[in-house]
Design an enzyme around this catalytic site. Structure first.
Site, PDB file in Angstrom:
ATOM      1  N   ALA A 212       0.819  -1.217   0.000  1.00 14.80           N
ATOM      2  CA  ALA A 212       0.000   0.000   0.000  1.00 14.80           C
ATOM      3  C   ALA A 212       0.849   1.261   0.000  1.00 14.80           C
ATOM      4  CB  ALA A 212      -0.901  -0.015   1.227  1.00 14.80           C
ATOM      5  N   LYS A 213       2.114   1.121   0.389  1.00 15.91           N
ATOM      6  CA  LYS A 213       3.072   2.247   0.406  1.00 15.91           C
ATOM      7  C   LYS A 213       2.499   3.480   1.096  1.00 15.91           C
ATOM      8  CE  LYS A 213       5.577   0.464  -3.610  1.00 15.91           C
ATOM      9  NZ  LYS A 213       4.677  -0.634  -4.063  1.00 15.91           N
ATOM     10  N   ARG A 214       1.914   3.266   2.266  1.00 19.00           N
ATOM     11  CA  ARG A 214       1.297   4.344   3.011  1.00 19.00           C
ATOM     12  C   ARG A 214       2.318   5.122   3.825  1.00 19.00           C
ATOM     13  NH1 ARG A 214      -2.273   2.805  -0.106  1.00 19.00           N
ATOM     14  NH2 ARG A 214      -4.424   2.452   0.507  1.00 19.00           N
TER      15      ARG A 214
END
Lengths: 269, 269
Positions: free
Chosen positions: B95-97
């Site tokens: 998700a590369k949050r």
């Protein structure tokens, strides 16, 4: 929405206020919890009460994702409501996305097409090919993190990369990317003294400015150093407006808080 | 899942393969499109055919978000299916949050609690207080971008910050954060020559390695420089496996492709 349309709205409303719709079920008025979609009902009430005082709404997608499918549905209903009832409002999906090319295109489609937001926030770490897919969408805007309002901004963003701090390198590099006219930047209000330097690099770009209010940033300081000839600022307040009251009168009190900020902004027109 | 459980699974299966479930409706076999939930049916078939050959599945959330509510539902069904049928498998929400503290906590809840993933990928740009909320979850893992597999990695990640390139600074700084034992890192296979230097900074941390296959990275090179005493690698392949065939036999062909990679991995045990 074009930048010209955004600027026209700002001048007409004498406001560059963005309201952050960061809905937390533990903080909204208890009486809403009995409704079928408390998140949407809360947003709808806030939007109906404040739309004439602000020029943008910014739901932070984390708050919606945290409630799973229901949260995602509430986000979709909220953006659809804004677009239908108040189409002049600029909408920001605060999602801070960033991934390799084909995946960034998927994110861009999700926010620009499926949800029909005017803009989305993105992270710069993966560089040009992670951001250009967003920039390719006409009349959509990509708001890239530059200097954020949190303490952790000092971990990497303010570290020197050669001659320039990383956040300045991000500004310098990105302004040459394809369709860079669709770029805006996030610059935190808690670091108002940096705006002077930032305006030397990007004199006219719009800056989305979180950190006024709850996080301690000053509207006056940001305006002093950050205003451009077309205003060029979207100053965000979330908690300070939407949670100003958690009683039946929450929307009315939110409007009063928004009005306070709008009146301070009116001085700059 | 604990790191020990992950290592035990790796040793038992003689595999450190992660399969990326990046489902694109334009690429999956046409006959699935008539089913009620084509995305989930595609994933289910791939998972049933490959679970004994891999140790992790990694859905990239962008692909699901691009389909709105339906996509989100397909993601929820997929993770629930894996957790129920193959609980030994390590699951990664790609998700590369990354956001400020309280918002990162919302993201962490979304992926670790609501969706029950074992891990999530995060971006480092906002620093310590954007990542520590993820690290606070016991037996959950936070996989931070360090050096990515795309061209844009050279825009900022490999730029020198003082003595060290930014990606090394990210490794050095983050290894001192609270609960850093829950940190893993993304390092792209397309930059295999960097693994030697990376292992000097983080000798034992697990590395999630995209870029083998479609993006041109070499499994052998990555293993040569990247293996730790507990393997310490999760090598991802997405398109090279899941889209190896788009006919009725897609799951069977995917299993053959996964088997090829697993057999190459077996040599390192």
């Amino acid at each position: 929405m074009t930048t010209q349309q955004l600027v026209a709205q700002i001048k007409q409303k004498k406001s560059f206020l963005c309201i952050g719709l960061d809905v937390d079920l533990e903080k909204i008025p208890k009486h809403l919890l009995n409704l079928e979609d408390p998140i949407f009902e809360f947003n709808k009430a806030i939007i109906d009460a404040t739309h004439h005082l602000c020029v943008a709404y910014k739901p932070n997608t984390a708050f919606y994702e945290a409630y799973g499918i229901k949260g995602w549905q509430a986000l979709a209903k909220t953006i659809t409501y804004i677009n239908k009832e108040y189409p002049e409002i600029f909408t920001i999906a605060d999602a801070k996305r960033g991934d390799i090319g084909n995946t960034s295109t998927m994110y861009a489609k999700a926010f620009f097409e499926d949800l029909a937001f005017d803009s989305v926030t993105v992270a710069p770490y993966m560089g040009k090919d992670s951001v250009e897919p967003f920039l390719a969408f006409k009349n959509k805007h990509t708001i890239m993190l530059a200097l954020t309002s949190n303490e952790g901004a000092f971990d990497f963003q303010t570290k020197k990369v050669g001659e320039l701090e990383l956040y300045k390198q991000v500004l310098e590099t990105s302004k040459n990317w394809k369709n860079a006219e669709n770029l805006m930047y996030v610059v935190g209000a808690t670091k108002a003294e940096y705006f002077k330097e930032i305006r030397k690099i990007i004199p006219t770009s719009f800056l989305l400015v979180p950190g006024v209010g709850a996080q301690g940033g000053s509207l006056q300081d940001v305006c002093k150093y950050g205003l451009s000839e077309n205003i060029g600022l979207l100053i965000n307040s979330s908690r300070g407006i939407i949670y100003a009251s958690n009683s039946d009168d929450f929307a009315k009190v939110a409007a009063l808080k928004a009005k306070e900020l709008q009146q301070q902004m009116e001085l700059y027109f």
